[in-house]
Design a protein around this motif. Structure first.
Motif, PDB file in Angstrom:
ATOM      1  N   VAL A   1       2.813   7.057  -0.943  1.00 10.46           N
ATOM      2  CA  VAL A   1       2.406   5.727  -1.400  1.00 10.46           C
ATOM      3  C   VAL A   1       3.079   4.645  -0.551  1.00 10.46           C
ATOM      4  O   VAL A   1       2.453   3.659  -0.161  1.00 10.46           O
ATOM      5  CB  VAL A   1       2.755   5.535  -2.885  1.00 10.46           C
ATOM      6  CG1 VAL A   1       2.406   4.123  -3.337  1.00 10.46           C
ATOM      7  CG2 VAL A   1       2.011   6.537  -3.749  1.00 10.46           C
ATOM      8  N   VAL A   2       4.372   4.844  -0.261  1.00  7.62           N
ATOM      9  CA  VAL A   2       5.098   3.892   0.584  1.00  7.62           C
ATOM     10  C   VAL A   2       4.465   3.838   1.981  1.00  7.62           C
ATOM     11  O   VAL A   2       4.272   2.755   2.555  1.00  7.62           O
ATOM     12  CB  VAL A   2       6.585   4.270   0.678  1.00  7.62           C
ATOM     13  CG1 VAL A   2       7.307   3.383   1.690  1.00  7.62           C
ATOM     14  CG2 VAL A   2       7.252   4.146  -0.690  1.00  7.62           C
ATOM     15  N   ALA A   3       4.154   5.014   2.528  1.00 11.71           N
ATOM     16  CA  ALA A   3       3.537   5.069   3.856  1.00 11.71           C
ATOM     17  C   ALA A   3       2.175   4.386   3.855  1.00 11.71           C
ATOM     18  O   ALA A   3       1.812   3.678   4.814  1.00 11.71           O
ATOM     19  CB  ALA A   3       3.408   6.528   4.300  1.00 11.71           C
ATOM     20  N   PHE A   4       1.415   4.577   2.789  1.00 15.94           N
ATOM     21  CA  PHE A   4       0.096   3.953   2.674  1.00 15.94           C
ATOM     22  C   PHE A   4       0.228   2.434   2.663  1.00 15.94           C
ATOM     23  O   PHE A   4      -0.502   1.723   3.366  1.00 15.94           O
ATOM     24  CB  PHE A   4      -0.583   4.447   1.401  1.00 15.94           C
ATOM     25  CG  PHE A   4      -1.881   3.757   1.081  1.00 15.94           C
ATOM     26  CD1 PHE A   4      -3.040   4.098   1.755  1.00 15.94           C
ATOM     27  CD2 PHE A   4      -1.941   2.766   0.105  1.00 15.94           C
ATOM     28  CE1 PHE A   4      -4.240   3.464   1.472  1.00 15.94           C
ATOM     29  CE2 PHE A   4      -3.131   2.132  -0.185  1.00 15.94           C
ATOM     30  CZ  PHE A   4      -4.287   2.482   0.504  1.00 15.94           C
ATOM     31  N   THR A   5       1.177   1.920   1.879  1.00 10.27           N
ATOM     32  CA  THR A   5       1.384   0.474   1.793  1.00 10.27           C
ATOM     33  C   THR A   5       1.890  -0.077   3.121  1.00 10.27           C
ATOM     34  O   THR A   5       1.465  -1.154   3.561  1.00 10.27           O
ATOM     35  CB  THR A   5       2.382   0.152   0.664  1.00 10.27           C
ATOM     36  OG1 THR A   5       1.966   0.799  -0.538  1.00 10.27           O
ATOM     37  CG2 THR A   5       2.456  -1.350   0.425  1.00 10.27           C
ATOM     38  N   ALA A   6       2.790   0.664   3.779  1.00 12.06           N
ATOM     39  CA  ALA A   6       3.304   0.232   5.083  1.00 12.06           C
ATOM     40  C   ALA A   6       2.180   0.190   6.114  1.00 12.06           C
ATOM     41  O   ALA A   6       2.141  -0.716   6.970  1.00 12.06           O
ATOM     42  CB  ALA A   6       4.414   1.169   5.544  1.00 12.06           C
ATOM     43  N   ALA A   7       1.261   1.154   6.043  1.00 12.02           N
ATOM     44  CA  ALA A   7       0.128   1.171   6.972  1.00 12.02           C
ATOM     45  C   ALA A   7      -0.750  -0.061   6.785  1.00 12.02           C
ATOM     46  O   ALA A   7      -1.240  -0.641   7.765  1.00 12.02           O
ATOM     47  CB  ALA A   7      -0.693   2.444   6.776  1.00 12.02           C
ATOM     48  N   LEU A   8      -0.940  -0.486   5.538  1.00 14.84           N
ATOM     49  CA  LEU A   8      -1.717  -1.696   5.274  1.00 14.84           C
ATOM     50  C   LEU A   8      -1.033  -2.921   5.881  1.00 14.84           C
ATOM     51  O   LEU A   8      -1.691  -3.796   6.452  1.00 14.84           O
ATOM     52  CB  LEU A   8      -1.891  -1.886   3.767  1.00 14.84           C
ATOM     53  CG  LEU A   8      -2.836  -0.916   3.047  1.00 14.84           C
ATOM     54  CD1 LEU A   8      -2.808  -1.174   1.549  1.00 14.84           C
ATOM     55  CD2 LEU A   8      -4.262  -1.058   3.575  1.00 14.84           C
TER      56      LEU A   8
ATOM     57  N   GLY B   1       0.705  -9.532  -0.563  1.00 16.62           N
ATOM     58  CA  GLY B   1       0.772  -8.619  -1.706  1.00 16.62           C
ATOM     59  C   GLY B   1       1.630  -7.403  -1.417  1.00 16.62           C
ATOM     60  O   GLY B   1       2.434  -6.981  -2.263  1.00 16.62           O
ATOM     61  N   CYS B   2       1.489  -6.816  -0.217  1.00 13.84           N
ATOM     62  CA  CYS B   2       2.296  -5.648   0.151  1.00 13.84           C
ATOM     63  C   CYS B   2       3.777  -6.000   0.206  1.00 13.84           C
ATOM     64  O   CYS B   2       4.637  -5.203  -0.197  1.00 13.84           O
ATOM     65  CB  CYS B   2       1.840  -5.096   1.500  1.00 13.84           C
ATOM     66  SG  CYS B   2       0.244  -4.262   1.476  1.00 13.84           S
ATOM     67  N   THR B   3       4.093  -7.184   0.717  1.00 11.75           N
ATOM     68  CA  THR B   3       5.495  -7.618   0.785  1.00 11.75           C
ATOM     69  C   THR B   3       6.105  -7.701  -0.606  1.00 11.75           C
ATOM     70  O   THR B   3       7.242  -7.269  -0.835  1.00 11.75           O
ATOM     71  CB  THR B   3       5.592  -8.988   1.483  1.00 11.75           C
ATOM     72  OG1 THR B   3       5.012  -8.898   2.784  1.00 11.75           O
ATOM     73  CG2 THR B   3       7.050  -9.425   1.615  1.00 11.75           C
ATOM     74  N   TYR B   4       5.340  -8.243  -1.557  1.00  8.42           N
ATOM     75  CA  TYR B   4       5.858  -8.314  -2.923  1.00  8.42           C
ATOM     76  C   TYR B   4       6.044  -6.916  -3.520  1.00  8.42           C
ATOM     77  O   TYR B   4       7.029  -6.665  -4.226  1.00  8.42           O
ATOM     78  CB  TYR B   4       4.929  -9.127  -3.827  1.00  8.42           C
ATOM     79  CG  TYR B   4       5.415  -9.110  -5.260  1.00  8.42           C
ATOM     80  CD1 TYR B   4       6.466  -9.924  -5.655  1.00  8.42           C
ATOM     81  CD2 TYR B   4       4.864  -8.232  -6.194  1.00  8.42           C
ATOM     82  CE1 TYR B   4       6.962  -9.878  -6.947  1.00  8.42           C
ATOM     83  CE2 TYR B   4       5.353  -8.183  -7.489  1.00  8.42           C
ATOM     84  CZ  TYR B   4       6.400  -9.011  -7.858  1.00  8.42           C
ATOM     85  OH  TYR B   4       6.896  -8.936  -9.134  1.00  8.42           O
TER      86      TYR B   4
ATOM     87  N   CYS C   1       1.028  -2.947   8.507  1.00 11.79           N
ATOM     88  CA  CYS C   1       0.907  -2.867   9.965  1.00 11.79           C
ATOM     89  C   CYS C   1      -0.494  -3.261  10.427  1.00 11.79           C
ATOM     90  O   CYS C   1      -0.662  -3.967  11.427  1.00 11.79           O
ATOM     91  CB  CYS C   1       1.253  -1.457  10.442  1.00 11.79           C
ATOM     92  SG  CYS C   1       2.985  -1.003  10.208  1.00 11.79           S
ATOM     93  N   ALA C   2      -1.515  -2.801   9.706  1.00 11.19           N
ATOM     94  CA  ALA C   2      -2.892  -3.146  10.062  1.00 11.19           C
ATOM     95  C   ALA C   2      -3.121  -4.654   9.943  1.00 11.19           C
ATOM     96  O   ALA C   2      -3.760  -5.272  10.805  1.00 11.19           O
ATOM     97  CB  ALA C   2      -3.866  -2.390   9.163  1.00 11.19           C
ATOM     98  N   SER C   3      -2.581  -5.251   8.883  1.00 11.12           N
ATOM     99  CA  SER C   3      -2.735  -6.692   8.691  1.00 11.12           C
ATOM    100  C   SER C   3      -2.053  -7.467   9.808  1.00 11.12           C
ATOM    101  O   SER C   3      -2.611  -8.428  10.361  1.00 11.12           O
ATOM    102  CB  SER C   3      -2.150  -7.109   7.332  1.00 11.12           C
ATOM    103  OG  SER C   3      -2.798  -6.440   6.273  1.00 11.12           O
ATOM    104  N   LEU C   4      -0.835  -7.063  10.164  1.00 11.20           N
ATOM    105  CA  LEU C   4      -0.109  -7.735  11.244  1.00 11.20           C
ATOM    106  C   LEU C   4      -0.838  -7.595  12.571  1.00 11.20           C
ATOM    107  O   LEU C   4      -0.879  -8.538  13.373  1.00 11.20           O
ATOM    108  CB  LEU C   4       1.305  -7.160  11.349  1.00 11.20           C
ATOM    109  CG  LEU C   4       2.285  -7.560  10.241  1.00 11.20           C
ATOM    110  CD1 LEU C   4       3.579  -6.752  10.355  1.00 11.20           C
ATOM    111  CD2 LEU C   4       2.588  -9.051  10.305  1.00 11.20           C
ATOM    112  N   ALA C   5      -1.405  -6.416  12.829  1.00 11.97           N
ATOM    113  CA  ALA C   5      -2.125  -6.187  14.085  1.00 11.97           C
ATOM    114  C   ALA C   5      -3.342  -7.097  14.193  1.00 11.97           C
ATOM    115  O   ALA C   5      -3.611  -7.675  15.258  1.00 11.97           O
ATOM    116  CB  ALA C   5      -2.536  -4.728  14.187  1.00 11.97           C
TER     117      ALA C   5
END
Length: 320
Positions: A1-8, A207-210, A10-14
């Protein structure tokens, strides 16, 4: 779940990095088509001050005794807790305060842009300042609608139905959950800061940051529960049940995706609201702009739309 959220994240930042910084101008960030920059400066400075005073009030006065409810029906292993929040933890544990504080930052940045226009010092406003102004407005507008709708029509009625104690009817909470939407609507009507669909990943990133913050803070909230002397012994506590880390993996992912989808929908919805409001103002309240009397001036748009270019020194301002 953490990896999934981190991937979101990274995708947003990219996506945002690929687009580069927005091309917002000082005239757009600080001015208005309907009122003078002085009016924008005063209104934004007043809202910024009001926000700042509200934050200090909530930080300084009183404790919040908060009842946390979990969902065993979804597979949660945690038991309901009562936690007392004090000081800054009373504020920044909640997503509402995150958005209210970001809105405070926006009005401070936007007021600085208005001041630059008023005093003729546009050179003091950097491109980074302008980018942060636009990003803050885009995030807090969409997320502000989420906060208002969720608290007013979902969380508050649920607490009343379950007979759980709450302070959502107190003045400062009504201000933070409802006045935020009124303030962004004022900006939509008077201001010129745009909202771009291409910046939608900002809502996901926010949202991911929160979510990461809430996970990191969960053990601290568990310790706060023990201070009441009636702790259920949870290893971590969450003020929102849908980020509970004891939920089954697929349930967690569905909850997170659902939350982020809500943020995206409301972000895109804020664009629709802005377009509808501005189109109504253009057709119903803003008179067509007369051609500029100066030799180098601009003229009214020939396609029937209001010209959004800044007014020159020869052009009369609208009385609206």
């Amino acid at each position: 779940v953490v990896a999934f959220t981190a991937a979101l994240c990274c995708a947003s930042l990219a996506i945002l990095r690929q687009q580069g910084l927005p091309s917002l101008t000082v005239a757009e960030a600080g001015g208005s088509l309907d009122v003078a920059p002085e009016v924008m400066l005063v209104s934004r400075a007043l809202v910024f001050t009001f926000h700042f005073v509200t934050i200090l009030y909530v930080r300084t006065f009183g404790d919040l005794k908060f009842s946390i409810g979990y969902k065993p029906s979804l597979g949660s292993c945690l038991k309901n807790e009562t936690v007392t929040f004090r000081g800054w933890s009373r504020l920044y544990t909640f997503f509402t305060a995150w958005n209210y504080s970001l809105q405070t930052v926006y009005f401070g940045l936007a007021a600085a842009c208005s001041a630059a226009l008023v005093f003729g010092r546009e050179d003091l406003i950097s491109r980074t300042h302008l980018a942060l102004t636009q990003y803050a407005f885009e995030i807090c507008t969409g997320c502000g609608y989420v906060v208002t709708v969720m608290v007013t029509f979902v969380i508050w009625p649920a607490k009343v139905k379950d007979r759980m104690p709450h302070d959502l009817n107190q003045v400062h909470n009504v201000i933070m959950h409802n006045c935020n939407t009124m303030e962004t609507m004022m900006e939509i009507i008077l201001g010129r800061v745009p909202i771009f669909a291409a910046h939608c990943p900002l809502g996901v990133l926010w949202g991911c940051t929160y979510i990461f913050f809430a996970w990191a803070r969960a053990p601290t909230i568990a310790r706060l529960a023990k201070e009441n002397g009636k702790s259920q012994g949870n290893g971590g506590n969450f003020v929102y049940f849908f980020i509970d880390w004891t939920l089954p993996v697929m349930t967690q992912i569905m909850c997170i995706v659902g939350l982020l989808c809500v943020l995206v929908v409301f972000y895109l919805g804020s664009i629709v609201v802005r377009q509808v409001v501005l189109s109504q103002l253009r057709s119903g309240f803003r008179a067509p702009r007369a051609p500029c009397s100066s030799s180098s001036g601009h003229s009214a748009s020939t396609d029937g739309e209001t010209d959004d270019s800044p007014l020159c020194s020869h052009c009369p301002r609208s009385s609206i």
